[in-house]
Design an enzyme around this catalytic site. Structure first.
Site, PDB file in Angstrom:
ATOM      1  N   SER A 246      48.749  29.818  63.640  1.00  0.00           N
ATOM      2  CA  SER A 246      49.005  31.062  64.366  1.00  0.00           C
ATOM      3  C   SER A 246      50.353  31.708  64.093  1.00  0.00           C
ATOM      4  O   SER A 246      50.611  32.817  64.554  1.00  0.00           O
ATOM      5  CB  SER A 246      48.852  30.836  65.872  1.00  0.00           C
ATOM      6  N   LYS A 291      51.665  31.790  75.054  1.00  0.00           N
ATOM      7  CA  LYS A 291      52.650  32.273  74.086  1.00  0.00           C
ATOM      8  C   LYS A 291      53.392  33.492  74.617  1.00  0.00           C
ATOM      9  O   LYS A 291      54.591  33.662  74.351  1.00  0.00           O
ATOM     10  CB  LYS A 291      51.951  32.582  72.761  1.00  0.00           C
TER      11      LYS A 291
END
Length: 362
Positions: A246, A291
């Site tokens: 990611s 996140k």
């Protein structure tokens, strides 16, 4: 028996019951606090500057501010007490070992995450140099073994992390090409795979099986391209123990700004997430709410979120699909952050936003 002896015996029994009760209580408490279950916790992880991790030959990032990768923290195996406590914590999810690792062992899971990170780094280099119109070259090393089904005829012969270089003596450039070559054969046909295992060239022969829930032949192995990228200037990415794909988009942004010698962030902290492919397409990731929380805690002003629409095909494979950007915006509202959530589909979207950001700061 005298009354005094009877009284003493009763007291002694009570004392033993009391001691046994304490011992049982200690054992139960210890089990609640320390006994590992089959579950893990996914929690907000870290947001870390890419300056120490991305090195571009002849170009050092000395500008103020930073681009940051963001992570999801994994805690576990969690104890029963920790699972109960997690119910009181926002942006914390309980996942089973099967959901997290599939059929892989912890070591295999870590190995796969390391591969994902390496692949993300290679793709980021290609995407950044393509966007900057600078020279780079993708080298196909073979096909990486990502997982092996229990019923695979090659189980026990090939291992996770091996790289297949030939099928019946012939090399192909993509995983799809290998799959097409395999499925053109009949079930029961013997094939020979040439592969690299811990730096050594080996061969294995086995008969094709009928893949579960299909009518076609296969080997029961999940494959993906194993590539390396060379560029001018040379780029080296080393993130230590951080794994997963990611960080690809933020890697690409860091590389792009260094090889084009631009100061686009104007001293600010810029975070984000998303996979990247060599063409620069930004892909969906997991745990984006965590996140967003991690980026906000580090003072990020901007957060790039993948904006992959919920197509019919995606909905078919994942009825519970939620667009990353939608979830990121929802999380930002929940934590009442001033951080701007920016939807992106490509690296070009990211670059264009940062160029406009830099102009607005002047």
């Amino acid at each position: 028996m005298s009354l005094i002896k009877l009284t003493n015996r009763l007291k002694q029994k009570k004392r033993w019951r009391w001691l046994i009760g304490i011992l049982v209580g200690v054992v139960v408490l210890a089990a609640l606090l320390f006994f590992p279950t089959n579950y893990y916790l996914e929690v907000p992880g870290s947001a870390e500057s890419l300056k120490p991790y991305v090195k571009v030959a002849g170009s050092k990032d000395n500008a103020k501010g930073s681009y940051m990768l963001t992570t999801v923290g994994v805690v576990g195996p969690a104890s029963p007490a920790l699972l109960l406590f997690s119910k009181t914590q926002a942006h914390t999810d309980i996942v089973s070992k099967q959901e997290l690792m599939g059929n892989d062992s912890s070591a295999e899971y870590d190995q796969l995450q390391a591969y994902y990170m390496k692949s993300a780094a290679n793709n980021a280099v290609a995407a950044a140099f393509k966007a900057a119109k600078k020279p780079y070259q993708i080298h196909h090393r073979g096909i990486y073994v990502m997982s092996i089904l229990p019923q695979s005829p090659f189980k026990g012969k090939l291992a996770l992390g091996d790289t297949i270089t030939k099928l019946n003596g012939k090399s192909y450039q993509t995983a799809d090409a290998y799959v097409n070559a395999i499925k053109s054969q009949k079930v029961g046909t013997a094939i020979t795979l040439t592969y690299q295992h811990q730096g050594k060239t080996k061969q294995a022969t086995a008969k094709l099986i009928r893949l579960p829930q299909t009518k076609r032949a296969g080997i029961g192995i999940t494959l993906t391209e194993n590539t390396t990228v060379t560029s001018d200037p040379k780029v080296k990415i080393d993130v230590g123990n951080i794994g997963g794909p990611s960080a690809g988009t933020m890697f690409a942004l860091q590389i792009y700004t260094q090889i084009t010698h631009q100061n686009l962030r104007r001293g600010q902290v810029i975070a984000g997430t998303g996979t990247i492919d060599p063409a620069g397409h930004v892909g969906q990731i997991g745990g984006i709410d965590k996140k967003v929380v991690a980026a906000d805690a580090k003072g990020a002003k901007v957060f790039f979120a993948p904006n992959q629409p919920a197509t019919k095909k995606l909905k078919h494979y994942d009825p519970n699909y939620v667009n990353n950007y939608t979830e990121a915006v929802r999380t930002a509202k929940q934590i009442k952050t001033k951080m701007k959530i920016v939807p992106v589909k490509t690296l070009s979207d990211v670059i264009q936003y940062m160029e406009n950001y830099a102009k607005a700061a002047n």
